[in-house]
Design a protein around this motif. Structure first.
Motif, PDB file in Angstrom:
ATOM      1  N   PRO A  56      45.391  86.831   4.798  1.00  0.00           N
ATOM      2  CA  PRO A  56      44.614  85.653   4.368  1.00  0.00           C
ATOM      3  C   PRO A  56      43.558  86.046   3.346  1.00  0.00           C
ATOM      4  CG  PRO A  56      44.801  85.752   6.767  1.00  0.00           C
ATOM      5  CD  PRO A  56      45.306  87.059   6.246  1.00  0.00           C
ATOM      6  N   GLU A  57      43.160  85.094   2.537  1.00  0.00           N
ATOM      7  CA  GLU A  57      42.205  85.382   1.468  1.00  0.00           C
ATOM      8  C   GLU A  57      40.884  85.909   2.027  1.00  0.00           C
ATOM      9  OE1 GLU A  57      40.280  83.258  -2.493  1.00  0.00           O
ATOM     10  OE2 GLU A  57      41.069  82.011  -0.888  1.00  0.00           O
ATOM     11  N   ALA A  58      40.400  85.301   3.119  1.00  0.00           N
ATOM     12  CA  ALA A  58      39.128  85.734   3.689  1.00  0.00           C
ATOM     13  C   ALA A  58      39.187  87.198   4.117  1.00  0.00           C
ATOM     14  CB  ALA A  58      38.754  84.843   4.877  1.00  0.00           C
ATOM     15  N   LEU A  85      28.135  78.006   0.541  1.00  0.00           N
ATOM     16  CA  LEU A  85      28.728  78.493  -0.704  1.00  0.00           C
ATOM     17  C   LEU A  85      30.177  78.940  -0.519  1.00  0.00           C
ATOM     18  CD1 LEU A  85      25.858  80.665  -2.252  1.00  0.00           C
ATOM     19  CD2 LEU A  85      26.500  78.337  -2.855  1.00  0.00           C
ATOM     20  N   VAL A  86      30.425  79.713   0.521  1.00  0.00           N
ATOM     21  CA  VAL A  86      31.747  80.335   0.674  1.00  0.00           C
ATOM     22  C   VAL A  86      32.611  79.670   1.722  1.00  0.00           C
ATOM     23  CG1 VAL A  86      30.815  82.560  -0.076  1.00  0.00           C
ATOM     24  CG2 VAL A  86      30.881  82.028   2.362  1.00  0.00           C
ATOM     25  N   GLY A  87      32.056  78.748   2.492  1.00  0.00           N
ATOM     26  CA  GLY A  87      32.831  78.076   3.531  1.00  0.00           C
ATOM     27  C   GLY A  87      32.721  78.786   4.867  1.00  0.00           C
ATOM     28  N   PRO A  88      32.851  78.051   5.972  1.00  0.00           N
ATOM     29  CA  PRO A  88      32.686  78.652   7.306  1.00  0.00           C
ATOM     30  C   PRO A  88      33.698  79.757   7.606  1.00  0.00           C
ATOM     31  CG  PRO A  88      32.590  76.250   7.421  1.00  0.00           C
ATOM     32  CD  PRO A  88      33.025  76.590   6.039  1.00  0.00           C
ATOM     33  N   GLU A  89      34.944  79.610   7.140  1.00  0.00           N
ATOM     34  CA  GLU A  89      35.972  80.602   7.451  1.00  0.00           C
ATOM     35  C   GLU A  89      35.635  81.960   6.854  1.00  0.00           C
ATOM     36  OE1 GLU A  89      40.766  81.442   6.768  1.00  0.00           O
ATOM     37  OE2 GLU A  89      39.861  79.562   6.067  1.00  0.00           O
ATOM     38  N   LEU A  90      35.306  81.966   5.555  1.00  0.00           N
ATOM     39  CA  LEU A  90      34.964  83.232   4.905  1.00  0.00           C
ATOM     40  C   LEU A  90      33.644  83.773   5.442  1.00  0.00           C
ATOM     41  CD1 LEU A  90      35.486  85.430   2.874  1.00  0.00           C
ATOM     42  CD2 LEU A  90      34.556  83.970   1.075  1.00  0.00           C
ATOM     43  N   GLU A 387      29.821  72.502   6.385  1.00  0.00           N
ATOM     44  CA  GLU A 387      31.082  72.237   5.700  1.00  0.00           C
ATOM     45  C   GLU A 387      31.014  70.910   4.946  1.00  0.00           C
ATOM     46  OE1 GLU A 387      34.885  72.657   4.242  1.00  0.00           O
ATOM     47  OE2 GLU A 387      33.464  74.105   5.083  1.00  0.00           O
ATOM     48  N   ILE A 388      30.379  69.899   5.526  1.00  0.00           N
ATOM     49  CA  ILE A 388      30.210  68.614   4.830  1.00  0.00           C
ATOM     50  C   ILE A 388      29.388  68.819   3.564  1.00  0.00           C
ATOM     51  CG2 ILE A 388      29.106  66.350   4.974  1.00  0.00           C
ATOM     52  CD1 ILE A 388      29.876  66.271   7.913  1.00  0.00           C
ATOM     53  N   ILE A 389      28.305  69.563   3.685  1.00  0.00           N
ATOM     54  CA  ILE A 389      27.442  69.825   2.527  1.00  0.00           C
ATOM     55  C   ILE A 389      28.212  70.580   1.442  1.00  0.00           C
ATOM     56  CG2 ILE A 389      25.435  71.184   1.792  1.00  0.00           C
ATOM     57  CD1 ILE A 389      24.132  70.432   4.457  1.00  0.00           C
ATOM     58  N   ARG A 390      29.032  71.527   1.857  1.00  0.00           N
ATOM     59  CA  ARG A 390      29.813  72.300   0.890  1.00  0.00           C
ATOM     60  C   ARG A 390      30.849  71.427   0.196  1.00  0.00           C
ATOM     61  NH1 ARG A 390      34.612  75.372   1.118  1.00  0.00           N
ATOM     62  NH2 ARG A 390      34.621  77.069  -0.405  1.00  0.00           N
ATOM     63  N   GLN A 391      31.513  70.545   0.949  1.00  0.00           N
ATOM     64  CA  GLN A 391      32.529  69.673   0.354  1.00  0.00           C
ATOM     65  C   GLN A 391      31.934  68.765  -0.715  1.00  0.00           C
ATOM     66  OE1 GLN A 391      34.256  67.631   3.688  1.00  0.00           O
ATOM     67  NE2 GLN A 391      35.512  69.373   4.312  1.00  0.00           N
ATOM     68  N   HIS A 392      30.675  68.412  -0.576  1.00  0.00           N
ATOM     69  CA  HIS A 392      30.008  67.557  -1.559  1.00  0.00           C
ATOM     70  C   HIS A 392      29.272  68.379  -2.616  1.00  0.00           C
ATOM     71  CE1 HIS A 392      30.639  63.542   0.307  1.00  0.00           C
ATOM     72  NE2 HIS A 392      30.770  64.254   1.407  1.00  0.00           N
ATOM     73  N   HIS A 393      29.479  69.704  -2.607  1.00  0.00           N
ATOM     74  CA  HIS A 393      28.905  70.612  -3.621  1.00  0.00           C
ATOM     75  C   HIS A 393      27.387  70.507  -3.688  1.00  0.00           C
ATOM     76  CE1 HIS A 393      33.004  71.361  -4.824  1.00  0.00           C
ATOM     77  NE2 HIS A 393      33.190  70.093  -5.098  1.00  0.00           N
TER      78      HIS A 393
END
Length: 551
Positions: A56-58, A85-90, A387-393
């Protein structure tokens, strides 16, 4: 590029090539090259023999940072606090990054201590163990005993680490500039500013005197609480590269089975430990930002000992009020107030969709608002909000991201002691206290004083500013400067369109009037003009299509 950049590039050329090669190898920076690295990755394998292309990329990002060493491992650890910035998964994958830096030789450790403290360890300490107890990315730890019999640990910085980190930081900033230039997706997150912020954080961590001051401040903040202990630094044996502090003897929180066998009440330990960190945030505005189990110990009489105070966070009054707004709105299930709090807290993108964010927050409240306080999943809620905040940049300040990461890590550590533990229960008194503080006469008076001061400054400066404007108008030196951004291409297309249309109309007139010279009853100037106009028109259409915007 400036002339001053040339020595830097020459000095870092080999390391820069190594960084780029690792990035391409793991396929984590496609903006570095237009050539796809998928085929190369399929031929390469990780240390355990697994094909890199299958990972996986992470995981590939984590492996690349680990392979690049100290600076990039620290970068990964910092980015693990920036799920926005990078998302919860990463972010979760990067939180597992650990450095396996080998310790310096005993001779090198002795030399470093002599350079910093001015004498041999045998004279500075009654006993000094030259074999490292542990070794991390920046320094290593040694057991020692002072001449008065006090057990201490001595943290010694790795030799030459500062120069290596400085070189890597220069490379990192250059890579961030490249990413900002060639990757629009990455550019929206301001990678250059993030890299420069990381440089400041890491250089601060190289200065052990900061950790020494942090230890002293924590001890002062909790001097009235006998159930909490921080290792006291010994100032005579502390410098920028050497830190001597008391050794704490106890059981690490990471050893749950040993704690249970020793008869400790783990629920009580989890509650007191979590409450300690919440007091750091809401009472002191100065908190330990890395509460993983390895940094917490249970000492004699169930005293909680806190280690590794190099990474700290700060909460000023403005940030505390913003956090309280979020907390109160979330608990009250008020989507509009929660929306206003998020908008006030972060930096909004140009194409921000307020209505869509409100819709996502309503769904978020529906999901987590139905949970009881004792069953509330604080970590899941914080990760979901991030994640919501990240999706809305929306870009959060780094201090907010660090606080969110600390709370998520704190809940995980507490639940390692007691799986049924909920930090949300401990947050309720702080919510009540926040409401009381909002309604207190002292706060209202302070707000009035601040408002009065701002208006006073405006009233005092306004006459002078108006007088200066009037005088400039009288002298004819009053200028209005307008900045037009990205208008060059628009103006060029407009001029080209007007030129093509005018040329076509004029050439058509030459054709209809059969202006000489004529060939087969066709005006040669008119025909050539029409062909040129058509060519310019197609050139304009091609330029518009290439930009991806036909409207």
């Amino acid at each position: 590029m400036e002339v001053s950049d040339l020595p830097k590039l020459v000095r870092n050329a080999g390391r820069f090539n190594e960084v780029v090669a690792v990035a391409v190898k793991y396929g984590i920076a496609p903006w570095l090259s237009g050539v796809k690295a998928d085929w190369v990755q399929r031929q390469l394998r990780s240390h355990d023999g697994q094909a890199i292309g299958d990972l996986p990329e992470a995981v590939r990002v984590r492996m690349a940072l680990a392979e690049l060493g100290t600076t990039f491992i620290k970068l990964g650890q910092i980015l693990s606090t920036r799920a926005d910035l990078v998302g919860p998964e990463l972010a979760d994958e990067l939180s597992s990054l650990q450095s396996s830096t080998p310790p310096d030789s005993p001779e090198q450790v002795i030399e470093t201590i002599q350079q910093e403290l001015g004498d041999h360890p045998d004279k500075l300490y009654r006993d000094f163990d030259v074999d490292a107890l542990a070794s991390a990315s920046i320094g290593q730890v040694h057991r020692a005993v002072l001449h008065d019999g006090t057990d201490v640990v001595v943290k010694v910085q790795h030799a030459g680490i500062e120069d290596r980190v400085q070189n890597d930081l220069e490379i990192l900033i250059e890579l961030a500039k490249l990413a900002e230039k060639y990757s629009p997706e990455i550019a929206r997150y301001n990678p250059t500013a993030t890299a420069k912020e990381f440089r400041k954080t890491l250089l601060d961590e190289l200065d052990f005197t900061r950790e020494q001051r942090n230890l002293t401040r924590f001890a002062v903040n909790f001097k009235a609480e006998p159930g909490v202990m921080f290792p006291a630094p010994h100032l005579g044996c502390c410098t920028q590269r050497v830190l001597t502090m008391d050794a704490l003897h106890g059981i690490s929180v990471s050893k749950r089975e040993v704690l249970v066998a020793s008869g400790y009440d783990l629920t009580d330990v989890a509650r007191r430990g979590a409450d300690m960190f919440l007091e750091m945030v809401f009472r002191d505005g100065f908190y330990h930002a890395d509460p993983h189990p390895g940094n917490l110990m249970v000492l004699q009489d169930a005293v909680i000992g806190v280690l590794d105070c190099g990474m700290v966070g700060r909460v000023d009054e403005e940030l505390r009020e913003q956090i309280e707004d979020l907390l109160i709105a979330a608990i009250d299930k008020d989507a509009d107030r929660l929306l206003d709090a998020v908008v006030q807290l972060g930096e909004l993108p140009a194409n921000f969709d307020r209505s869509q964010l409100r819709s996502d927050l309503v769904e978020f409240i529906d999901e987590y608002g139905s949970q009881s306080i004792d069953q509330f999943d604080l970590g899941g809620a914080l990760n979901g909000m991030t994640e919501i905040i990240r999706q809305h940049h929306i870009l959060l300040p780094s201090r907010v991201s660090l606080l969110i990461k600390m709370l998520v890590m704190l809940e995980g550590t507490a639940q390692q002691l007691n799986p049924d533990f909920s930090i949300a229960e401990l947050l309720e008194p702080y919510r009540v206290e926040a409401v009381k503080r909002r309604l207190s006469p002292q706060r209202m008076l302070r707000k009035l004083q601040n408002t009065h001061r701002d208006w006073s400054r405006l009233v005092e400066s306004l006459p002078g500013d108006l007088s200066d404007i009037v005088n400039r108008i009288r002298r004819g030196s009053f200028d209005v400067h307008l900045e037009h951004r990205r208008l060059d291409s628009i103006v060029n297309r407009l001029v080209l369109g007007l030129l093509a249309s005018a040329l076509f109309v004029g050439s058509a007139s030459l054709l209809s009037n059969e202006v000489k010279p004529v060939w087969h009853e066709t005006s040669i100037p008119g025909a050539l003009g029409c062909l040129l106009a058509v060519y310019l028109g197609f050139t304009l259409i091609y330029a518009i299509r290439k930009s991806g915007n036909l409207q």
